[in-house]
Design a protein around this motif. Structure first.
Motif, mmCIF file in Angstrom:
data_model
loop_
_atom_site.group_PDB
_atom_site.id
_atom_site.type_symbol
_atom_site.label_atom_id
_atom_site.label_comp_id
_atom_site.label_asym_id
_atom_site.label_seq_id
_atom_site.Cartn_x
_atom_site.Cartn_y
_atom_site.Cartn_z
ATOM 1 N N ALA A 1 -15.708 19.593 -15.610
ATOM 2 C CA ALA A 1 -15.352 18.174 -15.548
ATOM 3 C C ALA A 1 -16.146 17.466 -14.458
ATOM 4 C CB ALA A 1 -13.849 18.022 -15.305
ATOM 5 N N GLU A 2 -16.263 18.083 -13.304
ATOM 6 C CA GLU A 2 -17.011 17.489 -12.192
ATOM 7 C C GLU A 2 -18.505 17.419 -12.518
ATOM 8 O OE1 GLU A 2 -18.056 18.392 -7.532
ATOM 9 O OE2 GLU A 2 -16.204 19.214 -8.366
ATOM 10 N N LEU A 3 -19.021 18.477 -13.095
ATOM 11 C CA LEU A 3 -20.442 18.549 -13.424
ATOM 12 C C LEU A 3 -20.857 17.416 -14.367
ATOM 13 C CD1 LEU A 3 -23.120 20.193 -13.298
ATOM 14 C CD2 LEU A 3 -22.269 21.461 -15.265
ATOM 15 N N PHE A 4 -20.039 17.150 -15.390
ATOM 16 C CA PHE A 4 -20.380 16.139 -16.381
ATOM 17 C C PHE A 4 -19.734 14.783 -16.109
ATOM 18 C CE2 PHE A 4 -21.270 20.108 -18.653
ATOM 19 C CZ PHE A 4 -22.585 19.864 -18.993
ATOM 20 N N GLY A 5 -18.927 14.703 -15.062
ATOM 21 C CA GLY A 5 -18.302 13.430 -14.708
ATOM 22 C C GLY A 5 -17.321 12.935 -15.757
ATOM 23 N N VAL A 6 -16.558 13.878 -16.310
ATOM 24 C CA VAL A 6 -15.558 13.534 -17.323
ATOM 25 C C VAL A 6 -14.192 14.018 -16.846
ATOM 26 C CG1 VAL A 6 -17.230 13.679 -19.225
ATOM 27 C CG2 VAL A 6 -15.880 15.694 -18.618
ATOM 28 N N PRO A 7 -13.123 13.427 -17.405
ATOM 29 C CA PRO A 7 -11.787 13.906 -17.037
ATOM 30 C C PRO A 7 -11.573 15.350 -17.485
ATOM 31 C CG PRO A 7 -11.667 11.782 -18.167
ATOM 32 C CD PRO A 7 -13.082 12.270 -18.299
ATOM 33 N N ARG B 1 -10.787 22.730 -27.461
ATOM 34 C CA ARG B 1 -9.964 22.758 -28.677
ATOM 35 C C ARG B 1 -10.785 22.445 -29.919
ATOM 36 N NH1 ARG B 1 -6.146 20.423 -25.243
ATOM 37 N NH2 ARG B 1 -6.675 18.318 -25.880
ATOM 38 N N LYS B 2 -11.712 21.491 -29.798
ATOM 39 C CA LYS B 2 -12.536 21.071 -30.936
ATOM 40 C C LYS B 2 -13.782 21.938 -31.109
ATOM 41 C CE LYS B 2 -11.194 16.232 -30.498
ATOM 42 N NZ LYS B 2 -11.688 14.880 -30.206
ATOM 43 N N ARG B 3 -14.017 22.826 -30.141
ATOM 44 C CA ARG B 3 -15.212 23.692 -30.132
ATOM 45 C C ARG B 3 -16.502 22.875 -30.138
ATOM 46 N NH1 ARG B 3 -13.348 28.903 -30.828
ATOM 47 N NH2 ARG B 3 -11.362 29.087 -31.893
ATOM 48 N N THR B 4 -16.508 21.806 -29.348
ATOM 49 C CA THR B 4 -17.692 20.954 -29.255
ATOM 50 C C THR B 4 -18.347 21.016 -27.876
ATOM 51 O OG1 THR B 4 -16.352 19.036 -28.625
ATOM 52 C CG2 THR B 4 -16.833 19.321 -30.973
ATOM 53 N N GLY B 5 -17.681 21.620 -26.915
ATOM 54 C CA GLY B 5 -18.209 21.677 -25.554
ATOM 55 C C GLY B 5 -18.923 22.980 -25.285
ATOM 56 N N PRO B 6 -19.274 23.193 -24.029
ATOM 57 C CA PRO B 6 -19.933 24.450 -23.676
ATOM 58 C C PRO B 6 -19.010 25.630 -23.986
ATOM 59 C CG PRO B 6 -19.410 23.169 -21.697
ATOM 60 C CD PRO B 6 -19.046 22.337 -22.875
ATOM 61 N N GLN C 1 -27.689 26.143 -21.393
ATOM 62 C CA GLN C 1 -28.199 26.183 -22.765
ATOM 63 C C GLN C 1 -27.536 25.102 -23.610
ATOM 64 O OE1 GLN C 1 -30.736 27.893 -24.004
ATOM 65 N NE2 GLN C 1 -30.446 26.909 -25.980
ATOM 66 N N TRP C 2 -26.226 24.961 -23.500
ATOM 67 C CA TRP C 2 -25.492 23.948 -24.251
ATOM 68 C C TRP C 2 -26.007 22.555 -23.896
ATOM 69 C CZ3 TRP C 2 -22.162 20.014 -22.624
ATOM 70 C CH2 TRP C 2 -21.416 19.399 -23.633
ATOM 71 N N THR C 3 -26.249 22.328 -22.608
ATOM 72 C CA THR C 3 -26.753 21.029 -22.153
ATOM 73 C C THR C 3 -28.140 20.767 -22.733
ATOM 74 O OG1 THR C 3 -25.494 21.251 -20.106
ATOM 75 C CG2 THR C 3 -27.277 19.646 -20.110
ATOM 76 N N ARG C 4 -29.014 21.772 -22.698
ATOM 77 C CA ARG C 4 -30.358 21.603 -23.269
ATOM 78 C C ARG C 4 -30.297 21.297 -24.763
ATOM 79 N NH1 ARG C 4 -31.893 25.549 -19.366
ATOM 80 N NH2 ARG C 4 -31.409 27.262 -20.756
ATOM 81 N N GLU C 5 -29.401 21.960 -25.467
ATOM 82 C CA GLU C 5 -29.242 21.715 -26.908
ATOM 83 C C GLU C 5 -28.763 20.286 -27.170
ATOM 84 O OE1 GLU C 5 -26.581 24.771 -28.200
ATOM 85 O OE2 GLU C 5 -28.113 26.341 -27.978
ATOM 86 N N ARG C 6 -27.837 19.789 -26.359
ATOM 87 C CA ARG C 6 -27.352 18.410 -26.515
ATOM 88 C C ARG C 6 -28.483 17.423 -26.238
ATOM 89 N NH1 ARG C 6 -24.245 21.503 -27.580
ATOM 90 N NH2 ARG C 6 -25.115 21.075 -29.588
ATOM 91 N N MET C 7 -29.261 17.693 -25.212
ATOM 92 C CA MET C 7 -30.366 16.795 -24.864
ATOM 93 C C MET C 7 -31.411 16.779 -25.981
ATOM 94 S SD MET C 7 -30.662 17.680 -20.805
ATOM 95 C CE MET C 7 -32.137 16.734 -20.541
ATOM 96 N N ALA C 8 -31.725 17.951 -26.533
ATOM 97 C CA ALA C 8 -32.719 18.028 -27.610
ATOM 98 C C ALA C 8 -32.213 17.300 -28.851
ATOM 99 C CB ALA C 8 -33.026 19.478 -27.934
ATOM 100 N N ALA C 9 -30.929 17.433 -29.149
ATOM 101 C CA ALA C 9 -30.355 16.756 -30.322
ATOM 102 C C ALA C 9 -30.419 15.239 -30.143
ATOM 103 C CB ALA C 9 -28.910 17.212 -30.529
ATOM 104 N N ASP C 10 -30.152 14.767 -28.926
ATOM 105 C CA ASP C 10 -30.220 13.313 -28.674
ATOM 106 C C ASP C 10 -31.655 12.797 -28.788
ATOM 107 O OD1 ASP C 10 -27.529 13.036 -28.359
ATOM 108 O OD2 ASP C 10 -27.577 12.819 -26.177
ATOM 109 N N LEU C 11 -32.612 13.573 -28.329
ATOM 110 C CA LEU C 11 -34.004 13.160 -28.415
ATOM 111 C C LEU C 11 -34.478 13.140 -29.863
ATOM 112 C CD1 LEU C 11 -35.538 15.044 -25.372
ATOM 113 C CD2 LEU C 11 -35.106 12.590 -25.587
#
Length: 73
Positions: free
Chosen positions: A23-29, A38-43, A61-71
Motif C-alpha cells: 500500500a505504501e509503495l503504490f500510494g494506495v489504501p 481478492r480479484k487476483r489483479t495485484g502483485p 515483475q508485476w510492476t514491469r508488466e503493468r507498465m508495458a501493458a500501459d505503454l
C-alpha cells in the motif's frame, strides 16, 4: 547477516513485503491491496500462516508488466 533495512538495487527491501508495504509503495489504501488480492489483479502474494507476504522480485515483475501493458495500449 542482512538487516531489514537492506534494499535491493530497485529500492525495495531485501525481505518479503507486507500488505502495508505494498500500500505504501503504490500510494494506495490498504483496502485496495486486499481488493487486488481478492480479484487476483495485484502483485502475487502468498500466505505464511495467516499472514500475506509478497516477494519483492515478483512485485517488480508485476510492476514491469503493468507498465508495458500501459505503454502498449
Amino acid at each position: 547477516m542482512a538487516s531489514a533495512l537492506t534494499t535491493l538495487r530497485s529500492g525495495l527491501p531485501d525481505r518479503y513485503l507486507t500488505p502495508d508495504d505494498i500500500a505504501e509503495l503504490f500510494g494506495v489504501p490498504l483496502e485496495t491491496v486486499y481488493q487486488w488480492r481478492r480479484k487476483r489483479t495485484g502483485p502475487p502474494g502468498f500466505r505464511v500462516g495467516k499472514h500475506v507476504r509478497y516477494d519483492p522480485v515478483a512485485v517488480q515483475q508485476w510492476t514491469r508488466e503493468r507498465m508495458a501493458a500501459d505503454l502498449a495500449a
